[in-house]
Write an enzyme that holds these catalytic residues in place. Sequence first.
Site, mmCIF file in Angstrom:
data_model
loop_
_atom_site.group_PDB
_atom_site.id
_atom_site.type_symbol
_atom_site.label_atom_id
_atom_site.label_comp_id
_atom_site.label_asym_id
_atom_site.label_seq_id
_atom_site.Cartn_x
_atom_site.Cartn_y
_atom_site.Cartn_z
ATOM 1 N N ALA A 181 32.266 64.988 30.318
ATOM 2 C CA ALA A 181 32.460 66.321 29.991
ATOM 3 C C ALA A 181 33.606 66.663 28.940
ATOM 4 C CB ALA A 181 32.839 67.109 31.352
ATOM 5 N N ASN A 212 32.537 67.497 46.126
ATOM 6 C CA ASN A 212 33.147 67.842 44.849
ATOM 7 C C ASN A 212 34.452 68.355 45.125
ATOM 8 O OD1 ASN A 212 30.534 66.942 43.717
ATOM 9 N ND2 ASN A 212 30.765 68.290 41.912
ATOM 10 N N HIS A 234 23.849 58.994 36.636
ATOM 11 C CA HIS A 234 24.984 59.708 37.015
ATOM 12 C C HIS A 234 26.376 58.873 37.143
ATOM 13 C CE1 HIS A 234 26.896 63.075 40.193
ATOM 14 N NE2 HIS A 234 27.345 62.773 39.133
ATOM 15 N N ASP A 235 26.996 59.328 36.229
ATOM 16 C CA ASP A 235 28.240 58.478 35.954
ATOM 17 C C ASP A 235 28.962 58.243 37.298
ATOM 18 O OD1 ASP A 235 29.573 61.009 36.338
ATOM 19 O OD2 ASP A 235 30.087 61.393 34.253
ATOM 20 N N THR A 236 28.970 58.984 38.268
ATOM 21 C CA THR A 236 29.673 58.692 39.542
ATOM 22 C C THR A 236 29.021 57.693 40.154
ATOM 23 O OG1 THR A 236 30.334 61.132 39.834
ATOM 24 C CG2 THR A 236 30.578 59.789 41.599
ATOM 25 N N THR A 273 37.536 64.350 35.222
ATOM 26 C CA THR A 273 37.364 66.022 35.197
ATOM 27 C C THR A 273 37.078 66.702 36.591
ATOM 28 O OG1 THR A 273 36.422 65.612 32.736
ATOM 29 C CG2 THR A 273 36.040 67.867 33.773
ATOM 30 N N GLY A 300 33.130 61.018 25.083
ATOM 31 C CA GLY A 300 32.004 59.824 25.258
ATOM 32 C C GLY A 300 32.452 58.634 24.392
ATOM 33 N N ARG A 301 31.934 57.356 24.748
ATOM 34 C CA ARG A 301 32.175 56.166 24.390
ATOM 35 C C ARG A 301 30.871 55.310 24.322
ATOM 36 N NH1 ARG A 301 36.158 54.106 28.372
ATOM 37 N NH2 ARG A 301 34.578 54.795 29.803
#
Length: 511
Positions: free
Chosen positions: A30, A320, A260-262, A283, A33-34
């Site tokens: 959020a 969350n 989903h990055d998680t 984040t 980025g890379r």
Amino acid sequence: MTTAPTAGSAPATTGADPASGLFAAVDIGASSGRVILGRITDNTGGRPGVSLETVHRFPNGVVESDGGLRWDFDALFAEVLNGLGAAAAKAAARSERIMSIGIDTWAVDYGRVDAAGVLVEQPYSYRDERSRAAVARVHRRLDPQRLYATTGLQFLDFNTIYQLAAEPDLEGVQPLLIPDLIAFLLTGERRTEATNASTTGLVDAVAGEWATEFLTALDLPQDLFPPLVQPGENVGTLLPAIAARTGLPAGTPVVAVGSHDTASAVAAVPAESENFAYISSGTWSLVGVELQHPVLTEASRTANFTNERGVDGTIRYLRNVGGLWLLSECQRSWAAQGLVISLAQLLDGAAGLPTGGPRINADDPAFTAPDNMPERIRAAVRHAGATLTEQPTAIVRCILDSLAAGYARTIRDAEGLAGRSIDVVHIVGGGSQNRLLCQLTADATGKPVIAGPVEATALGNVLVQARAAGQLAGGLPELRKIVAGGTALERYEPLAASSARSTPSGTGRPA
């Protein structure tokens, strides 16, 4: 607006030797980025390892545009292409080949694409308030208990289902979740990756398929979203125009990972047994356990736990909790006031404060939007009948104490609701570098904390790609052994309250 060229042929292999090559991970959060190049290596004793090299970094963030908080997706996608171009140049300089590309981002948000493949407007951010008013409309048609019994999804008023209900018109457009939108613009193929789909509130938690009865109840078309794909499946190959723009071969496949990055981060948790809890700390903080089956009880719903899909059909049973957004927003506010203090100084000062200070509910929706975070935190403390000074170190200590308390509460709840006894807590992501947070978490949970890897998301992304290419074999336990064997991890034992105040903070930074 960004437009995708016409789709090409069906997914194809690169023709590269499966025992060599690089993997490009597009990893976007959020705030930044890379694009990262990953390589499978041989460690001591012939065990496989993973090396990562960041070839391009770029900022990301919410902007005020067209009457709302949105993502500047056109700029974001341009940076993705710049990153893939840098990756291609790096590979070419070494006479190596990029075997595939995997994409992971945050969840729930989407862009609307028309029949011609044009992104009709910049995507809204989950931090925009438009979906709040749609919650009641959805619940009038779909009782919250029924929603949870089917989807197992934690109630958040920005979940995709509520965002869709806030749309004035979906005629002639198709929503694509952010990683799927990027993949579509790269390949021309419309697909929805399963781990991210599970955050929409429209996927059956048991079947792992779209809950079409919910689409009907909300007057949404049955084919609103593209078909599902699982991590490890090919999405498509690069379109000729994209290949020419980046310097990559047109046959380069885009492979679905835990988008989903998680999901990618949890896949790279270096756990040695199943009795672990994880905290993907950035984040946001995603705190939970890994299960084989969802928990869809009323008690689970009341506790606001979510059942999201993970790699290899696992369930990420989590909640969350507030995250390091609170800290980064405070730093931004202080900098705007001309008060620039390094994170190391803030953490050192916070570590020297006594225990037992004021706490807040770190995942209160009041902290979701940006704007003067220090004062909002102090106001929350006042509302609870306590006081908090304006000193930045005191505010930082309040944040970290509150996060640790939230982590401990969530892990205890997960143990009871899932019937799982937790022996160790793994913190991965940017928060694993924050030594004070790690120690406070060990103290609050009463369990040892293992910190690392920082790059868990990118590692999980690359591992799934490498397994799909045949360079690795086995399930999640085997992938996790690779991470554990090749990562410098730090262990924190619970300390007595009297000792916690002298805990070193290190120089960790938030994700």
